[in-house]
Scaffold this active site. Structure first.
Site, mmCIF file in Angstrom:
data_model
loop_
_atom_site.group_PDB
_atom_site.id
_atom_site.type_symbol
_atom_site.label_atom_id
_atom_site.label_comp_id
_atom_site.label_asym_id
_atom_site.label_seq_id
_atom_site.Cartn_x
_atom_site.Cartn_y
_atom_site.Cartn_z
ATOM 1 C CG LEU A 21 -1.953 -0.855 1.550
ATOM 2 C CD1 LEU A 21 -2.455 -0.637 2.970
ATOM 3 C CD2 LEU A 21 -3.068 -0.597 0.558
ATOM 4 C CG HIS A 22 2.682 3.239 -2.985
ATOM 5 N ND1 HIS A 22 2.354 2.108 -3.672
ATOM 6 C CD2 HIS A 22 2.870 4.203 -3.910
ATOM 7 C CE1 HIS A 22 2.361 2.372 -4.966
ATOM 8 N NE2 HIS A 22 2.668 3.642 -5.153
#
Ligand code: UD1
Length: 371
Positions: free
Chosen positions: A212-213
């Site tokens: 996740l980013h």
């Protein structure tokens, strides 16, 4: 008389951030074999941590970058401006015959604008992808880059269609396939030999990989909290390993969410990994939960179910033909349960995702430089 070596064409490969390094690698290796090409890697320095940058050069056997701009982090305008200012100087000194930019990061757009304004031709690898969501910084980078590029290498027919609709001339568009499949096949024998998953007490086929980013998921407390809760709950059904991106780590720590995640016995937040160990986890996993663009393509190619925590994707082909499914955080547990029960689309590999993309690009460059 000039030797063939003196006549070589200077090609700049702009590399900036983690996903760029893996994309330029097959191309750099392909161009190195050609006596007409002098490929030079220009690292803008957008990513600079060892695990985000140097380790990728090592995994892909890339040389030290020929030039390093060292721009580092900052706001969008700061980062973009710094790349433009530094790269303009290099352009004036080196006068490249072609500038190759990849993907959709700030450095991609910045190098394109700097080169185009000085009249240097630009080729964009992964052109034409659109999420149609202008709140994503990457979408702005894609639209600007594609409107200026002289060669547009697309991975799939939707890319061609998007460009044509935006008025790009057909003769500038070359469908070359997905370069990330070349990257994967290039290192696959080494990736398969690794046993990284064991280090985290995981069993082949019995765990999921999380990444996740995206700002929309990790930059606001509410979204991040909801996703963390959903992931921790989901880990009771399937152990999850989570190599944490620096941007995400900063926000998790600032919001006190790291300690919450560390308490879940089957949820394993770990350091970001370089390509080989990371892909070893993916290859041995039973599913991937992500907001990355690249992983949607890699999982489709590998036939691994992918749950994408986003409301849209610039890779629609991975939904139409592959194993990808979009999902909201509140739907995550139910989606994961369905995948565990075998309810997911097995998909097929899209056309030209055949590990020969770098070769097609090299031919396209040769034709362009000799036209
Ligand atoms: C960038 C790209 C995104 C790509 C992603 C891959 C843009 C707009 N976004 O997002 O499209 O999918 O790279 O990772 O270009 N940081 C470190 N160490 C590093 C790099 C960054 O600690 O080596 C920190 C920075 O302090 C910064 C944050 O991570 O605050 C974000 O970095 P940045 O490069 O701005 O964007 P990404 O989120 O990585």
């Amino acid at each position: 008389m000039n030797s063939a070596r003196d006549m070589r064409k200077t090609i700049h490969l702009i590399a900036a951030a983690r996903p760029n390094f893996m994309k330029i690698a097959p191309l750099w290796h392909a161009l190195k074999k050609e006596d007409w090409a002098d490929a030079r890697i220009i690292h803008t320095g957008q990513h600079y941590d060892i695990n985000m940058s140097d380790a990728f050069f090592k995994d892909f056997k890339l040389p030290e970058p020929h030039l390093h701009l060292g721009v580092g982090s900052g706001t969008h305008a700061e980062q973009t401006g710094r790349v433009m200012i530094s790269y303009e100087k290099i352009l004036i000194q080196e006068r490249p015959d072609l500038v190759v930019v990849v993907g959709d990061v700030n450095s991609t757009m910045a190098a394109t604008v700097a080169a185009s304004k000085l009249g240097f031709p630009v080729a964009h690898l992964e052109a034409g992808l659109r999420s149609f969501d202008r709140t994503m910084p990457e979408e702005i980078n894609r639209v600007v880059t594609d409107s200026l590029a002289d060669i547009l290498w697309t991975p799939s027919p939707d890319g061609d269609a998007n460009l044509l609709r935006e008025g790009v001339l057909r003769q500038k568009i070359v469908r070359v396939g997905n370069i990330m499949i070349d990257s994967l096949e290039m290192l696959r024998p080494i990736i398969e030999k690794e046993r990284v998953f064991r280090k985290y007490d995981l069993t082949t086929g019995k765990f999921g990989v999380v990444t996740l980013h995206r700002p929309s998921n990790v930059d606001t407390m509410d979204a991040l909290k909801m996703i963390c809760k959903a992931l921790v709950n989901a880990s009771t059904k399937l152990p999850l390993v989570f190599p944490v991106h620096p941007r995400t780590m900063k926000n998790l720590s600032a919001n006190g969410l790291m300690s919450f995640m560390n308490q879940a016995p089957d949820f394993k937040p770990i350091e970001p990994l370089s390509y080989i160990p990371f892909m070893n986890l993916v290859l041995n996993s039973s599913m991937v939960i992500t907001d990355s663009g690249g992983l949607q393509g890699e999982t489709t190619y590998l036939g691994i179910p992918c749950i994408t925590l986003r409301q849209n994707t610039e890779w629609p082909i991975t939904i139409e033909q592959g194993t990808n499914r979009l999902c909201r955080p509140e739907e995550l547990e139910a989606s994961l349960q369905r995948v565990i029960e075998g309810d997911f689309c097995k998909g097929r590999i899209p056309e030209l995702w055949d590990a020969k993309t770098a070769f097609r690009i090299s031919e396209s460059i040769h034709a362009f430089l000799n036209s």
